[in-house]
Design an enzyme around this catalytic site. Structure first.
Site, PDB file in Angstrom:
ATOM      1  N   ARG A 229       0.803  -1.324   0.080  1.00  0.00           N
ATOM      2  CA  ARG A 229      -0.186  -0.239   0.114  1.00  0.00           C
ATOM      3  C   ARG A 229       0.781   1.191  -0.019  1.00  0.00           C
ATOM      4  O   ARG A 229       1.833   1.191   0.682  1.00  0.00           O
ATOM      5  CB  ARG A 229      -0.915   0.074   1.293  1.00  0.00           C
ATOM      6  CG  ARG A 229      -2.069  -0.887   1.098  1.00  0.00           C
ATOM      7  CD  ARG A 229      -3.154  -0.474   0.076  1.00  0.00           C
ATOM      8  NE  ARG A 229      -4.194  -1.468   0.120  1.00  0.00           N
ATOM      9  CZ  ARG A 229      -4.380  -2.725  -0.538  1.00  0.00           C
ATOM     10  NH1 ARG A 229      -3.574  -2.711  -1.402  1.00  0.00           N
ATOM     11  NH2 ARG A 229      -5.485  -3.061  -0.532  1.00  0.00           N
ATOM     12  N   GLU A 258      -3.660   7.580  -4.354  1.00  0.00           N
ATOM     13  CA  GLU A 258      -4.084   7.050  -5.780  1.00  0.00           C
ATOM     14  C   GLU A 258      -5.488   7.628  -6.297  1.00  0.00           C
ATOM     15  O   GLU A 258      -6.379   7.751  -5.087  1.00  0.00           O
ATOM     16  CB  GLU A 258      -4.032   5.654  -5.790  1.00  0.00           C
ATOM     17  CG  GLU A 258      -2.736   4.684  -5.321  1.00  0.00           C
ATOM     18  CD  GLU A 258      -2.948   3.425  -5.101  1.00  0.00           C
ATOM     19  OE1 GLU A 258      -4.253   2.675  -5.508  1.00  0.00           O
ATOM     20  OE2 GLU A 258      -2.068   2.648  -4.738  1.00  0.00           O
ATOM     21  N   HIS A 276      -1.317   0.252  -9.784  1.00  0.00           N
ATOM     22  CA  HIS A 276      -1.935  -0.746  -8.840  1.00  0.00           C
ATOM     23  C   HIS A 276      -2.482  -2.011  -9.677  1.00  0.00           C
ATOM     24  O   HIS A 276      -3.658  -2.253  -9.531  1.00  0.00           O
ATOM     25  CB  HIS A 276      -3.045  -0.113  -8.077  1.00  0.00           C
ATOM     26  CG  HIS A 276      -3.224  -0.762  -6.704  1.00  0.00           C
ATOM     27  ND1 HIS A 276      -3.783   0.038  -5.710  1.00  0.00           N
ATOM     28  CD2 HIS A 276      -3.375  -1.932  -6.352  1.00  0.00           C
ATOM     29  CE1 HIS A 276      -4.012  -0.974  -4.726  1.00  0.00           C
ATOM     30  NE2 HIS A 276      -3.780  -1.982  -5.207  1.00  0.00           N
TER      31      HIS A 276
HETATM   32  P1  NAP Z   1      -0.674 -11.058   5.373  1.00  0.00           P
HETATM   33  O1  NAP Z   1      -0.650 -12.547   4.918  1.00  0.00           O
HETATM   34  O2  NAP Z   1      -1.941 -10.734   6.492  1.00  0.00           O
HETATM   35  O3  NAP Z   1       0.827 -10.511   5.774  1.00  0.00           O
HETATM   36  C1  NAP Z   1       0.999  -9.474   6.274  1.00  0.00           C
HETATM   37  C2  NAP Z   1       2.345  -9.627   7.148  1.00  0.00           C
HETATM   38  O4  NAP Z   1       2.478  -8.224   7.752  1.00  0.00           O
HETATM   39  C3  NAP Z   1       2.385 -10.514   8.379  1.00  0.00           C
HETATM   40  O5  NAP Z   1       3.603 -11.331   8.115  1.00  0.00           O
HETATM   41  C4  NAP Z   1       2.433  -9.626   9.585  1.00  0.00           C
HETATM   42  O6  NAP Z   1       3.179 -10.481  10.598  1.00  0.00           O
HETATM   43  C5  NAP Z   1       3.201  -8.570   8.775  1.00  0.00           C
HETATM   44  N1  NAP Z   1       2.916  -7.236   9.652  1.00  0.00           N
HETATM   45  C6  NAP Z   1       1.867  -6.466  10.068  1.00  0.00           C
HETATM   46  N2  NAP Z   1       2.240  -5.568  10.897  1.00  0.00           N
HETATM   47  C7  NAP Z   1       3.670  -5.738  11.074  1.00  0.00           C
HETATM   48  C8  NAP Z   1       4.677  -4.668  11.544  1.00  0.00           C
HETATM   49  N3  NAP Z   1       4.110  -3.563  12.013  1.00  0.00           N
HETATM   50  N4  NAP Z   1       5.926  -5.117  11.535  1.00  0.00           N
HETATM   51  C9  NAP Z   1       6.420  -6.198  10.926  1.00  0.00           C
HETATM   52  N5  NAP Z   1       5.524  -6.851  10.086  1.00  0.00           N
HETATM   53  C10 NAP Z   1       4.046  -6.832  10.281  1.00  0.00           C
HETATM   54  O7  NAP Z   1      -1.090 -10.199   4.101  1.00  0.00           O
HETATM   55  P2  NAP Z   1      -0.848 -10.515   2.530  1.00  0.00           P
HETATM   56  O8  NAP Z   1      -1.893 -11.290   1.950  1.00  0.00           O
HETATM   57  O9  NAP Z   1       0.335 -11.162   2.485  1.00  0.00           O
HETATM   58  O10 NAP Z   1      -1.039  -9.298   1.916  1.00  0.00           O
HETATM   59  C11 NAP Z   1      -0.323  -8.181   2.214  1.00  0.00           C
HETATM   60  C12 NAP Z   1      -0.564  -6.705   1.720  1.00  0.00           C
HETATM   61  O11 NAP Z   1      -0.377  -6.636   0.313  1.00  0.00           O
HETATM   62  C13 NAP Z   1      -2.231  -6.457   2.112  1.00  0.00           C
HETATM   63  O12 NAP Z   1      -2.147  -5.557   3.372  1.00  0.00           O
HETATM   64  C14 NAP Z   1      -2.435  -5.583   0.674  1.00  0.00           C
HETATM   65  O13 NAP Z   1      -2.572  -4.243   1.357  1.00  0.00           O
HETATM   66  C15 NAP Z   1      -1.427  -5.723  -0.168  1.00  0.00           C
HETATM   67  N6  NAP Z   1      -1.603  -6.205  -1.430  1.00  0.00           N
HETATM   68  C16 NAP Z   1      -1.564  -5.295  -2.687  1.00  0.00           C
HETATM   69  C17 NAP Z   1      -1.863  -5.812  -3.822  1.00  0.00           C
HETATM   70  C18 NAP Z   1      -1.858  -5.122  -5.240  1.00  0.00           C
HETATM   71  O14 NAP Z   1      -2.589  -4.929  -5.858  1.00  0.00           O
HETATM   72  N7  NAP Z   1      -0.529  -4.171  -5.205  1.00  0.00           N
HETATM   73  C19 NAP Z   1      -2.503  -7.002  -3.952  1.00  0.00           C
HETATM   74  C20 NAP Z   1      -2.701  -7.673  -2.898  1.00  0.00           C
HETATM   75  C21 NAP Z   1      -2.275  -7.492  -1.480  1.00  0.00           C
HETATM   76  P3  NAP Z   1       2.653 -11.721  11.475  1.00  0.00           P
HETATM   77  O15 NAP Z   1       2.717 -12.663  10.532  1.00  0.00           O
HETATM   78  O16 NAP Z   1       3.779 -11.583  12.482  1.00  0.00           O
HETATM   79  O17 NAP Z   1       1.171 -11.280  12.018  1.00  0.00           O
END
Ligand code: NAP
Length: 311
Positions: A229, A258, A276
């Site tokens: 993001r 955005e 995006h």
């Molecule tokens: P996820 O599985 O929930 O992974 C998020 C990770 O971030 C987890 O490992 C979590 O740690 C970690 N985290 C959260 N807060 C943190 C902090 N303060 N310091 C360090 N690590 C932290 O989510 P995901 O499915 O991988 O998706 C990640 C992000 O990608 C989404 O939030 C979304 O905004 C973005 N995204 C963007 C697109 C795009 O079109 N560009 C597409 C899909 C997703 P823990 O495991 O320890 O809880």
């Protein structure tokens, strides 16, 4: 029939069978969220659903967001109101990890400059020092966040000969075993990464996490990649670091404001800027729309949501 609001941009991605039993009001992204007795809303990530919207939809039972991130929904307000919130995890992991690698390779090997050179008609032939980029083998990929997408990006790294380090709140032993990844603190992540890729969600804790001080800790040759993001990065100091050659490049799919992108960022050197499109494959977008509507159907038929964001 249940009255539901669904983003009209999803019409081409949904089959009639998925919509059975729903009386749908299709809502275009440039229309405001209406007031009324709808029981469910399926918004795109560009629609804010906060206190006012929840107040204007007093019968609402579920916000089924069409994204894995849900920073466009006031989850606390929804929970207080007893409105469920769901997202679309897993189905977009591979598409987004692939796009992250497209950005890593395009930034490391300066593809926009190369494409522009060919299209300009000014390419005069092979030159041993033309458009030299970063060799990946032997370098270090740093992941900020090692959840679903962060790990999927990391799992693709050994094929390119990269060492993987990561920062996350909790250790990921299985990921470490599979990839040889090493968990480090944020300071070490910034200092050692040749490529730093962001995969944490935007929260009050992570907003602006890549700021001027942290950019200064990165190697001047390092590449910053963001497919998570835009609010994770303070864009003004990023532009200055790129202009002053204190950062090797930036590959961005997401932006703070955005779809507006600052003129300075658009002109900054060594950038690859995408609109995006992290999850933008037909397969994934159909799955995302399908899961969002399946969440609505599950809740309206009295069952639990399939992919709730709070429990
Ligand atoms: P996820 O599985 O929930 O992974 C998020 C990770 O971030 C987890 O490992 C979590 O740690 C970690 N985290 C959260 N807060 C943190 C902090 N303060 N310091 C360090 N690590 C932290 O989510 P995901 O499915 O991988 O998706 C990640 C992000 O990608 C989404 O939030 C979304 O905004 C973005 N995204 C963007 C697109 C795009 O079109 N560009 C597409 C899909 C997703 P823990 O495991 O320890 O809880």
């Amino acid at each position: 029939m249940h009255r539901v609001l669904i983003a009209s941009e999803l019409q081409g991605l949904l089959d009639q069978s998925q919509l059975a039993g729903l009386r749908i009001t299709w809502l275009h992204s440039n229309e405001p969220t209406p007031k009324g007795d709808w029981v469910a809303i399926v918004p795109l990530l560009t629609r804010w659903v906060g206190g006012t919207e929840l107040k204007n939809l007093p019968q609402l039972r579920i916000v089924a967001n069409v994204a894995v991130g849900y920073n466009n929904v006031d989850v606390v307000a929804a929970e207080i109101r007893g409105v469920l919130v769901t997202n679309t995890p897993d189905v977009l992991t591979d598409a987004t990890a692939d796009l992250t690698w497209a950005l890593i390779l395009a930034t490391a090997r300066r593809l926009p400059e190369a494409i522009d050179l060919v299209r300009s008609g000014k390419w005069i032939g092979w030159h041993p020092e033309q458009l030299l980029g970063m060799e990946l083998r032997g370098r270090t990929l740093g992941l900020l966040g090692a959840g679903r997408i962060g790990q999927a990006v990391g799992k693709r790294a050994p094929g390119f000969g990269l060492r993987v380090i990561y920062s996350a709140r909790t250790p990921k032993p299985e990921f470490e075993r599979q990839v040889g990844a090493v968990r480090v603190d944020l300071h070490q992540l910034l200092a050692e990464s040749d490529i730093l890729s962001l995969h944490v969600p935007v929260t009050p804790e992570t907003k602006g996490i890549i700021n001027a001080e942290r950019l200064a800790l990165m190697k001047p040759t390092a590449i910053l990649i963001n497919t998570s993001r835009g609010d994770l990065i303070r864009e003004s100091p990023l532009v200055v670091a790129l202009q002053e050659g204190r950062l090797g490049g930036a590959g961005l799919d997401v932006y703070a404001n955005e779809p507006a992108i600052s003129a300075h960022l658009l002109k900054a050197p060594r950038t690859v800027l995408l609109p995006h499109i992290g999850s933008a494959t037909e397969h994934t977008r159909r799955k995302m729309a399908g899961i969002a509507v399946a969440n609505v159907q599950a809740v309206l038929s009295g069952g639990p949501p399939l992919t709730p964001v709070y429990s």
